[in-house]
Enzyme design. Structure first.
Site, PDB file in Angstrom:
ATOM      1  N   SER A  43     -11.528 -21.797 -27.904  1.00 55.00           N
ATOM      2  CA  SER A  43     -12.546 -21.588 -26.880  1.00 55.00           C
ATOM      3  C   SER A  43     -12.002 -20.692 -25.782  1.00 55.00           C
ATOM      4  CB  SER A  43     -12.968 -22.929 -26.281  1.00 55.00           C
ATOM      5  OG  SER A  43     -12.013 -23.343 -25.325  1.00 55.00           O
ATOM      6  N   LYS A  44     -12.893 -20.191 -24.967  1.00 55.61           N
ATOM      7  CA  LYS A  44     -12.464 -19.284 -23.906  1.00 55.61           C
ATOM      8  C   LYS A  44     -11.505 -19.944 -22.926  1.00 55.61           C
ATOM      9  CE  LYS A  44     -16.811 -20.185 -21.459  1.00 55.61           C
ATOM     10  NZ  LYS A  44     -18.045 -19.555 -20.944  1.00 55.61           N
ATOM     11  N   ARG A  45     -11.648 -21.250 -22.799  1.00 55.71           N
ATOM     12  CA  ARG A  45     -10.767 -21.966 -21.872  1.00 55.71           C
ATOM     13  C   ARG A  45      -9.337 -22.068 -22.392  1.00 55.71           C
ATOM     14  NH1 ARG A  45     -14.569 -25.014 -18.989  1.00 55.71           N
ATOM     15  NH2 ARG A  45     -16.020 -23.414 -18.273  1.00 55.71           N
TER      16      ARG A  45
END
Length: 523
Positions: free
Chosen positions: A272-274
RNA sequence: GGCCCGUUCGUCUAGGGGUUAGGACGCAUCCCUUUCACGGAUGAAACACGGGUUCGAUUCCCGUACGGGCUACCA
């Protein structure tokens, strides 16, 4: 200038390969999307085909300004530039779905007229209520008989509601009792039962199409031959097949290839982007600056990766060449690529491997090429940026860096005075008894002509030998004085790059500092 | 929950009915180098489990487990 909507039936189905990358401009382009683009690109180029960029901006609520530019810039940076598409021209435009709205609307209504789809007046709130109150509510062939749609309303009422401009959607009418076979190029045969499928919304109340409708109409009109996309689309592919059938386009239905997902480095789930911030690594091609208060994400470009290295890394994350080769130039990637060699299982994102690839590409780059890449990083720190100097730095440092900024960060002392010494090592190595010899040596260095690495080295080593001093007693001190650290390029090469005056200066200052350190209590 | 997809060293993967299960990253040791790296060598490290089929399964089939995706008027 947008091209006019074309609603003519495409000319005879072309046998030449046409594939598309169809991202949604909802933010920065995720690295998984980049890989999907890459595989499409490689497949197109390998087969002498066309690579198309289509922007799927049919969700007005999720539209993010700047995302489209970001996508295009990313593809350009990586060198996987589309042959057709938004920003690249082509005869099948417009390539932005929001500009093709009338086309989808027409096709949706055609489907209704031909009994393949119907109007549904249920509000989102009503449906949500049903989903909440009933366990497995799906808008399907069983439920549609008791919902508010044109299938079980008098014609006049439908007419009246439509004329009154009442909000409604158009849904695909999925008939039960059929097996839908998909031959996926990566996974083989996959079968779905139509009775398990819901009556997907085709046209939303705002008049925009859903992905399902738009992607079929566009793939057909743009004469797409293979749909290479993420695994998350596999379940809805059954609907897509149904749509090709409903339109009578099954003869021109593209082949499907569903790519495995890219997973988190550790733990469960997809990347994920996180995860970028969490693991201190980029998961986007370029930096992304959200608006005020928005999230910011680091990109591979700004982190200091070479585009070819990113491509190489990404290509091998889910695909293999069939032999032991690891390093592929973009062209070699094109030549070696084949869909059959794409893995089925998800692949964990391995940043260590990404860095290794980048290192390989830096090693393989010429000093002159690297100088150009180092320049912006040097400029950002107000360092000198002349080509000659940067080229020398490149040669000195390229075997010990992994990303471009390392050149000016690890090698800062090649641009500015030493700002931190390894005191522990100084205590270990500095002996005041060496002072006279060092002074003489510095004098000799000052007198050395030509000031070139081999000559300098020979002179110093000879001096040490003549005076019965072990090289190990002095060489580390020279290094410490010049760089402050025990890590770095060969001492004499470093001295030459710094220049005679600077070298002598640093040696003198260093010695002074050494004495200071040794006099002060160890800490 | 339902539907669909997947599962070989820690990671990316090759392989395929009989192999010492191969490579790469990472890790360890050694060599090179009076630095750090590069490079070279060596090593530790895997077929999820249970049933079949078979003379023989890691490989084929079926289950199970685990993981993933989808299940929106998002893509």
């Amino acid at each position: 200038m947008a091209q006019p909507l074309s609603d003519t039936k495409p000319a005879a189905f072309s046998m030449s390969v046409r594939v598309r990358f169809a991202p949604s401009p909802t933010g920065a382009l995720h690295i998984g999307g980049v890989r999907t683009a890459l595989y499409n690109y490689l497949f197109a180029k390998k087969n002498g085909g066309t690579f198309i960029l289509r922007i799927e901006d049919t969700d007005q609520n999720r539209y993010v300004p700047g995302a489209e530019d970001y996508i295009i810039e990313s593809l350009k940076w990586l060198g996987i530039t589309p042959d057709e598409g938004v920003g690249f021209g082509g005869d099948f435009g417009p390539y932005r779905q929001s500009e093709r709205q009338a086309l989808y609307e027409k096709h949706a209504h055609d489907l209704v007229a031909r009994g393949k789809a119907y109007y549904a007046f249920d509000t989102p709130e009503e449906l949500e209520e049903l989903r909440k109150s009933r366990d497995n509510f799906t808008y399907n062939y069983q439920e549609r008989t008791r919902l508010k749609n044109s299938l079980n309303m008098p014609q006049e009422e439908v007419r009246r509601r439509l004329d009154a401009g009442e909000a409604c959607v158009i849904r695909l009418m999925v008939e039960p009792g059929q097996d839908i076979h998909i031959h996926d190029l990566i996974r083989g045969d996959v079968v779905f039962q139509s009775s398990e499928l819901d009556d997907k919304v085709l046209l939303k109340a705002d008049g925009m199409p859903t992905y399902h409708l738009a992607n079929i109409v566009d793939d057909y009109q743009m004469q797409i031959t293979q749909v290479i996309r993420g695994e998350e689309w596999l379940p809805s592919t059954a609907h897509h097949v149904l749509l090709y059938q409903a339109f009578g386009w099954e003869d021109q239905m593209p082949q499907f290839a569903h790519l495995p997902l890219i997973l988190k480095p550790v733990g469960n789930g997809k990347l994920s982007k996180r995860d970028g911030a969490k693991f201190g690594m980029p998961v986007f091609p370029l930096d992304w600056e959200g608006g005020a208060g928005e999230e910011k994400f680091a990109g591979f470009r700004e982190t200091g990766f070479l585009p070819a290295a990113v491509l190489n890394f990404l290509a091998l994350l889910g695909w293999h060449p069939g032999n032991d080769q690891e390093i592929f130039s973009p062209n070699e990637l094109v030549q070696a690529f084949s869909i059959e060699h794409i893995s089925k299982g998800g692949a964990r994102f391995d940043y260590e491997k990404a860095k290794w690839f980048n290192q390989q590409y830096i090693h393989a780059s010429s000093d002159a090429e690297l100088a150009e890449r180092i320049r912006p990083a040097a400029a950002a720190r107000n360092y000198r940026t002349d080509t000659e100097y940067l080229t020398q730095i490149a040669g000195l440092m390229k075997e010990r860096v992994t990303v471009i900024p390392d050149f000016v960060e690890q090698g800062y002392y090649l641009f500015e005075p030493v700002s931190g010494y390894d005191d522990e090592m100084i205590r270990k190595k500095w002996d005041a008894a060496l002072q006279p010899a060092m002074d003489t040596l510095i004098g000799a260095i000052e007198a050395q002509e030509p000031f070139a690495a081999p000559e300098l080295e020979e002179m110093v080593k000879q001096y040490l030998q003549e005076n019965g001093i072990k090289p190990g007693a002095v060489l580390p001190l020279l290094r410490l004085a010049l760089a402050g650290t025990m890590k770095g390029p060969a001492v004499f090469e470093m001295a030459v790059v710094l220049g005679k005056a600077e070298t002598v200066d640093r040696l003198k200052n260093g010695l002074q500092y050494f004495n200071q350190v040794v006099d002060s209590p160890a800490g």
